[in-house]
Enzyme design. Structure first.
Site, PDB file in Angstrom:
ATOM      1  N   HIS A  37      23.371  77.996 -39.439  1.00 49.84           N
ATOM      2  CA  HIS A  37      23.590  77.705 -40.858  1.00 49.84           C
ATOM      3  C   HIS A  37      24.327  78.849 -41.555  1.00 49.84           C
ATOM      4  CE1 HIS A  37      19.698  75.415 -40.012  1.00 49.84           C
ATOM      5  NE2 HIS A  37      20.500  74.463 -40.386  1.00 49.84           N
ATOM      6  N   GLN A 153      27.802  63.783 -35.855  1.00 46.66           N
ATOM      7  CA  GLN A 153      27.611  63.813 -37.306  1.00 46.66           C
ATOM      8  C   GLN A 153      28.911  64.231 -37.997  1.00 46.66           C
ATOM      9  OE1 GLN A 153      23.931  65.265 -39.333  1.00 46.66           O
ATOM     10  NE2 GLN A 153      25.119  67.140 -39.523  1.00 46.66           N
ATOM     11  N   LEU A 184      21.636  77.224 -31.304  1.00 48.14           N
ATOM     12  CA  LEU A 184      20.588  77.428 -32.307  1.00 48.14           C
ATOM     13  C   LEU A 184      20.254  76.100 -32.967  1.00 48.14           C
ATOM     14  CD1 LEU A 184      21.327  80.398 -31.844  1.00 48.14           C
ATOM     15  CD2 LEU A 184      21.009  80.758 -34.262  1.00 48.14           C
ATOM     16  N   SER A 186      16.874  74.215 -35.470  1.00 49.05           N
ATOM     17  CA  SER A 186      15.538  74.335 -36.062  1.00 49.05           C
ATOM     18  C   SER A 186      14.500  73.758 -35.104  1.00 49.05           C
ATOM     19  CB  SER A 186      15.489  73.597 -37.398  1.00 49.05           C
ATOM     20  OG  SER A 186      16.598  73.985 -38.182  1.00 49.05           O
TER      21      SER A 186
HETATM   22  P1  AMP Z   1      20.642  70.805 -40.175  1.00 52.12           P
HETATM   23  O1  AMP Z   1      19.894  71.733 -41.059  1.00 52.12           O
HETATM   24  O2  AMP Z   1      20.138  70.759 -38.780  1.00 52.12           O
HETATM   25  O3  AMP Z   1      20.835  69.439 -40.785  1.00 52.12           O
HETATM   26  O4  AMP Z   1      22.102  71.420 -40.042  1.00 52.12           O
HETATM   27  C1  AMP Z   1      22.889  71.708 -41.190  1.00 52.12           C
HETATM   28  C2  AMP Z   1      24.283  72.068 -40.745  1.00 52.12           C
HETATM   29  O5  AMP Z   1      24.242  73.212 -39.900  1.00 52.12           O
HETATM   30  C3  AMP Z   1      24.962  70.940 -39.939  1.00 52.12           C
HETATM   31  O6  AMP Z   1      26.332  70.843 -40.308  1.00 52.12           O
HETATM   32  C4  AMP Z   1      24.797  71.430 -38.533  1.00 52.12           C
HETATM   33  O7  AMP Z   1      25.791  70.936 -37.647  1.00 52.12           O
HETATM   34  C5  AMP Z   1      24.926  72.930 -38.709  1.00 52.12           C
HETATM   35  N1  AMP Z   1      24.336  73.628 -37.565  1.00 52.12           N
HETATM   36  C6  AMP Z   1      23.077  73.472 -37.064  1.00 52.12           C
HETATM   37  N2  AMP Z   1      22.907  74.236 -35.970  1.00 52.12           N
HETATM   38  C7  AMP Z   1      24.086  74.880 -35.759  1.00 52.12           C
HETATM   39  C8  AMP Z   1      24.553  75.805 -34.780  1.00 52.12           C
HETATM   40  N3  AMP Z   1      23.778  76.230 -33.782  1.00 52.12           N
HETATM   41  N4  AMP Z   1      25.825  76.250 -34.873  1.00 52.12           N
HETATM   42  C9  AMP Z   1      26.632  75.823 -35.890  1.00 52.12           C
HETATM   43  N5  AMP Z   1      26.251  74.956 -36.845  1.00 52.12           N
HETATM   44  C10 AMP Z   1      24.999  74.496 -36.777  1.00 52.12           C
END
Ligand code: AMP
Length: 288
Positions: A37, A153, A184, A186
């Site tokens: 993030h 997505q 990475l 959550s």
């Molecule tokens: P989320 O909180 O999982 O909905 O992710 C929010 C944003 O962060 C989305 O655009 C994800 O693709 C991005 N994101 C999550 N994990 C990663 C990662 N390891 N590397 C790059 N972007 C990420």
């Protein structure tokens, strides 16, 4: 850093920033912020003078048997991390504010949202496109920052922006990984130490296929088989899908002739993880 917990507060603060001549980048998240993030927040704040980060665990993108209830939530920690990465405003609305009684309108990207993750998570992408369309209308940013980690997505949302003539640039940033290659996420928090060690096999198998591609292999069946042989040797990993598809249309392929998404979803115990690489025949290399 500013904080808004309602749509109206967010709109007011962003309008004030615009009136001050600021440009706006937007990073939608579900919180539990990590370096994936923060890479998006940093990219946005290096290009735009005002970066909005939303934190919203969106119920409409979770299926009835999914992890909505146990999804990690720690707003205080998230605020610290967002501020450290350069966010100007964190917008963390309530479910009631985003979905008031009587809410009944959805945005759906047909077909692209029905394959890969969409096949096993019916309605998931409809929830994602609906909430991001709403957030874009509230924030009205110049650019939307997304991670390649969630490749489908990003593809679905890019198509929504194109099809609905939304006036926003889409920036898709590379996946941030741990030193052993694990993307990475959550959801990595759910893994036991043994499961976490096993998770590195996912990227290891994709990299193996990527190197085969770099050595000249263009046959999709052989590239996919190179991943499969590693994952099938790992009893803790239960593969949900493993597919190569066109990186823009998500069409099925026999050969890699254009940018191709090699993507997988797998369960380790109860935890569902996804990962992918992009095979780029123009460059003759793969993007991790
Ligand atoms: P989320 O909180 O999982 O909905 O992710 C929010 C944003 O962060 C989305 O655009 C994800 O693709 C991005 N994101 C999550 N994990 C990663 C990662 N390891 N590397 C790059 N972007 C990420």
């Amino acid at each position: 850093m500013e904080f808004a917990e309602s749509k109206s507060e967010a709109r007011n603060l962003i309008a004030r920033a615009r009136a001050d001549g600021k440009t706006v980048g937007f990073v939608p998240t579900m919180g539990a912020l990590h370096k994936g993030h923060t890479s998006l927040i940093e990219a946005s704040s290096s290009e735009f003078s005002y970066t909005v980060v939303s934190i919203f665990v969106n119920p409409t993108q979770f299926g009835p048997d999914e992890d909505l209830g146990r999804y990690p939530r720690d707003l205080k920690r998230d605020l610290r991390i967002a501020e450290g990465a350069g966010a100007s405003l964190v917008f963390a609305p309530s479910v009631e504010d985003m979905y008031p009684p009587g809410f009944t309108t959805f945005v759906e990207v047909k077909a692209l949202g029905d394959v890969l993750c969409g096949a096993s998570r019916p309605g998931h992408f409809r929830g994602v496109t609906t909430v991001v369309a709403k957030l874009l209308n509230i924030v009205r940013p110049d650019a939307l920052y997304l991670g390649r980690k969630d490749a489908q997505q990003a593809i679905v949302l890019s198509r929504m922006v194109r099809d609905l003539d939304l006036d926003v640039k889409v920036r898709v940033m590379r996946t941030v990984r741990e030193p052993d290659g694990v993307a990475l996420s959550s959801r990595n928090e759910y893994l036991s130490a043994g499961q976490r060690a096993c998770a590195s096999r996912l990227f290891e198998s994709l990299s193996k296929a990527g190197h085969l591609f770099e050595a000249g292999e263009r046959d999709v069946r052989r590239i996919v088989a190179a991943v499969r042989v590693i994952l099938d040797g790992e009893p803790q990993i239960d593969v949900e899908y493993l597919e190569a598809r066109d990186a823009e249309s998500l069409a099925e392929l026999l050969r890699v002739e254009n940018r191709t998404l090699l993507a997988l979803a797998a369960r380790i115990g109860d935890t569902r993880l996804i990962d992918n690489i992009i095979l780029d025949p123009g460059a003759g290399s793969f993007e991790a």
